[in-house]
Scaffold this motif. Structure first.
Motif, PDB file in Angstrom:
ATOM      1  N   VAL A   1     114.349  27.323 -65.004  1.00 47.05           N
ATOM      2  CA  VAL A   1     113.856  26.408 -63.970  1.00 47.05           C
ATOM      3  C   VAL A   1     112.986  27.163 -62.969  1.00 47.05           C
ATOM      4  N   ASP A   2     113.419  28.358 -62.589  1.00 45.87           N
ATOM      5  CA  ASP A   2     112.619  29.174 -61.667  1.00 45.87           C
ATOM      6  C   ASP A   2     111.244  29.471 -62.267  1.00 45.87           C
ATOM      7  N   ALA A   3     111.226  29.754 -63.568  1.00 49.42           N
ATOM      8  CA  ALA A   3     109.968  30.068 -64.236  1.00 49.42           C
ATOM      9  C   ALA A   3     109.035  28.861 -64.253  1.00 49.42           C
ATOM     10  N   LEU A   4     109.568  27.696 -64.566  1.00 43.82           N
ATOM     11  CA  LEU A   4     108.741  26.482 -64.599  1.00 43.82           C
ATOM     12  C   LEU A   4     108.195  26.157 -63.215  1.00 43.82           C
ATOM     13  N   GLU A   5     109.005  26.404 -62.192  1.00 42.18           N
ATOM     14  CA  GLU A   5     108.535  26.186 -60.820  1.00 42.18           C
ATOM     15  C   GLU A   5     107.368  27.124 -60.504  1.00 42.18           C
ATOM     16  N   GLU A   6     107.501  28.382 -60.894  1.00 43.37           N
ATOM     17  CA  GLU A   6     106.417  29.339 -60.666  1.00 43.37           C
ATOM     18  C   GLU A   6     105.159  28.920 -61.433  1.00 43.37           C
ATOM     19  N   LEU A   7     105.334  28.467 -62.667  1.00 45.53           N
ATOM     20  CA  LEU A   7     104.185  28.040 -63.459  1.00 45.53           C
ATOM     21  C   LEU A   7     103.469  26.860 -62.798  1.00 45.53           C
ATOM     22  N   ALA A   8     104.252  25.926 -62.241  1.00 44.02           N
ATOM     23  CA  ALA A   8     103.658  24.772 -61.559  1.00 44.02           C
ATOM     24  C   ALA A   8     102.834  25.231 -60.358  1.00 44.02           C
ATOM     25  N   ASP A   9     103.405  26.121 -59.552  1.00 43.21           N
ATOM     26  CA  ASP A   9     102.689  26.617 -58.378  1.00 43.21           C
ATOM     27  C   ASP A   9     101.439  27.393 -58.792  1.00 43.21           C
ATOM     28  N   THR A  10     101.562  28.208 -59.832  1.00 46.08           N
ATOM     29  CA  THR A  10     100.413  28.998 -60.293  1.00 46.08           C
ATOM     30  C   THR A  10      99.313  28.095 -60.832  1.00 46.08           C
ATOM     31  N   ALA A  11      99.689  27.033 -61.524  1.00 49.83           N
ATOM     32  CA  ALA A  11      98.686  26.100 -62.039  1.00 49.83           C
ATOM     33  C   ALA A  11      97.926  25.444 -60.890  1.00 49.83           C
ATOM     34  N   ASP A  12      98.639  25.078 -59.821  1.00 53.95           N
ATOM     35  CA  ASP A  12      97.968  24.486 -58.659  1.00 53.95           C
ATOM     36  C   ASP A  12      97.035  25.496 -58.001  1.00 53.95           C
ATOM     37  N   ILE A  13      97.490  26.728 -57.878  1.00 57.60           N
ATOM     38  CA  ILE A  13      96.660  27.779 -57.286  1.00 57.60           C
ATOM     39  C   ILE A  13      95.430  28.046 -58.155  1.00 57.60           C
ATOM     40  N   THR A  14      95.613  27.963 -59.473  1.00 61.44           N
ATOM     41  CA  THR A  14      94.484  28.128 -60.387  1.00 61.44           C
ATOM     42  C   THR A  14      93.466  27.011 -60.201  1.00 61.44           C
ATOM     43  N   ALA A  15      93.963  25.800 -59.985  1.00 65.89           N
ATOM     44  CA  ALA A  15      93.060  24.672 -59.740  1.00 65.89           C
ATOM     45  C   ALA A  15      92.224  24.923 -58.494  1.00 65.89           C
ATOM     46  N   ALA A  16      92.844  25.486 -57.462  1.00 62.61           N
ATOM     47  CA  ALA A  16      92.106  25.807 -56.245  1.00 62.61           C
ATOM     48  C   ALA A  16      91.071  26.893 -56.514  1.00 62.61           C
ATOM     49  N   GLN A  17      91.452  27.881 -57.321  1.00 64.69           N
ATOM     50  CA  GLN A  17      90.513  28.950 -57.660  1.00 64.69           C
ATOM     51  C   GLN A  17      89.317  28.391 -58.416  1.00 64.69           C
ATOM     52  N   GLN A  18      89.567  27.506 -59.357  1.00 69.07           N
ATOM     53  CA  GLN A  18      88.488  26.913 -60.145  1.00 69.07           C
ATOM     54  C   GLN A  18      87.544  26.087 -59.276  1.00 69.07           C
ATOM     55  N   ALA A  19      88.095  25.534 -58.194  1.00 70.61           N
ATOM     56  CA  ALA A  19      87.285  24.723 -57.280  1.00 70.61           C
ATOM     57  C   ALA A  19      86.637  25.566 -56.183  1.00 70.61           C
ATOM     58  N   GLY A  20      86.848  26.891 -56.227  1.00 76.04           N
ATOM     59  CA  GLY A  20      86.278  27.769 -55.219  1.00 76.04           C
ATOM     60  C   GLY A  20      86.974  27.662 -53.871  1.00 76.04           C
ATOM     61  N   ALA A  21      88.247  27.230 -53.878  1.00 77.92           N
ATOM     62  CA  ALA A  21      88.961  26.998 -52.615  1.00 77.92           C
ATOM     63  C   ALA A  21      90.157  27.910 -52.428  1.00 77.92           C
ATOM     64  N   LEU A  22      90.280  28.958 -53.247  1.00 84.25           N
ATOM     65  CA  LEU A  22      91.477  29.793 -53.177  1.00 84.25           C
ATOM     66  C   LEU A  22      91.580  30.525 -51.841  1.00 84.25           C
ATOM     67  N   ASP A  23      90.456  30.977 -51.290  1.00 84.07           N
ATOM     68  CA  ASP A  23      90.496  31.640 -49.985  1.00 84.07           C
ATOM     69  C   ASP A  23      91.064  30.709 -48.921  1.00 84.07           C
ATOM     70  N   ASP A  24      90.615  29.447 -48.951  1.00 85.16           N
ATOM     71  CA  ASP A  24      91.110  28.471 -47.976  1.00 85.16           C
ATOM     72  C   ASP A  24      92.610  28.270 -48.127  1.00 85.16           C
ATOM     73  N   VAL A  25      93.085  28.148 -49.360  1.00 84.65           N
ATOM     74  CA  VAL A  25      94.509  27.926 -49.599  1.00 84.65           C
ATOM     75  C   VAL A  25      95.329  29.114 -49.104  1.00 84.65           C
TER      76      VAL A  25
END
Length: 273
Positions: free
Chosen positions: A98-122
């Motif tokens: 469960v901890d791993a799946l939670e981390e994967l979910a958060d990482t996927a969201d952070i990746t989405a921000a990176q792809q949108a060029g918004a990772l610095d803002d996040v």
């Protein structure tokens, strides 16, 4: 998360599978994050189910097929494949899955921000939100009140972050506050900041100065720290007049003090000794 034994290897494999998925332009990383978060919530509630999916006595393929049957019609193909591959691995404890799946979910969201060029803002917004929480006892109490409903906490965060922060930041913080899973708010925010920094293989330095640093100072400090630690460094900047001069830098558990206040305090201790 900190994993041991079999779970460490399983987590490393899960991270690689997630990277492979999100490298594909056909995969919506934000949707993947949302669906992974839903699976995390399901397994967090259903203790018996997660025990079955991590039972070392069961064949990995059988567990993967069970996961496909349970969630295949509820989530997209990429999510179902990722979860199936994750439960196929061997886990030391059922909670580690469960901890791993939670981390994967958060990482996927952070990746989405990176792809949108918004990772610095996040990254900056997570840091600022942490500072706001630490400076307001009343706000922290409201966000961590176990008697408050999920909808009440979500509405409070919407009033604080809605329209003021990146949508990824709002999603990450809302998940953390409404489903802390035993973590303190501060620890959860620190973990999210680390995931964001790791996404671009950077370390995070919290820099406190008496006055705002100039762009040239920030660039010079970032370069020095990058050479010192051998990795690209993201600077979270904070201003505190109590520093009196100089700067204070914290990287993980290591603190580099260069402030006048610290030097005065050290001198006082030496005189007293």
């Amino acid at each position: 998360m900190t994993a041991h034994g079999a779970s460490r290897e399983a987590l490393a494999a899960a991270r690689e599978r997630l990277d492979a998925l999100t490298d594909s332009t056909s995969v919506d990383a934000a949707q993947l994050a949302e669906e992974l978060a839903a699976v995390t919530a399901l397994l967090d509630r259903e203790v018996s189910l997660r025990r079955v999916l991590t039972d070392p006595a069961q064949a990995g393929e059988a567990k993967a097929e069970l996961a496909q049957r349970l969630i295949g019609g509820q989530v997209g193909g990429p999510t179902a494949d990722l979860v199936s591959g994750t439960v196929r691995s061997r886990w030391s404890r059922s909670r580690d899955l469960v901890d791993a799946l939670e981390e994967l979910a958060d990482t996927a969201d952070i990746t989405a921000a990176q792809q949108a060029g918004a990772l610095d803002d996040v990254e900056d917004e997570l840091f600022r939100f942490g500072r706001i929480v630490s400076s307001s006892t009343e706000l922290r109490a409201a966000l961590t009140d176990r008697r408050a409903t999920t909808s009440a906490k979500s509405e409070l965060l919407r009033s604080l972050l809605g329209g003021r922060a990146n949508a990824t930041t709002e999603r990450l913080v809302t998940r953390l506050v409404t489903a802390p899973r035993g973590r303190s708010l501060e620890a959860g925010l620190e973990s999210l900041s680390k995931l964001a920094a790791d996404r671009r293989n950077r370390m995070v330095a919290v820099v406190t100065s008496a006055v705002p640093l100039s762009d040239a100072q920030k660039q010079r400090l970032g370069g020095v720290l990058a050479k010192l630690y051998g990795r690209q460094m993201h600077l979270n900047l904070d201003v505190d007049p109590a520093v009196l001069g100089g700067i204070r830098v914290q990287v993980g558990d290591e603190v580099i003090n260069g402030s006048l206040a610290d030097r005065i305090e050290d001198a006082g201790r030496r005189m007293a000794g």
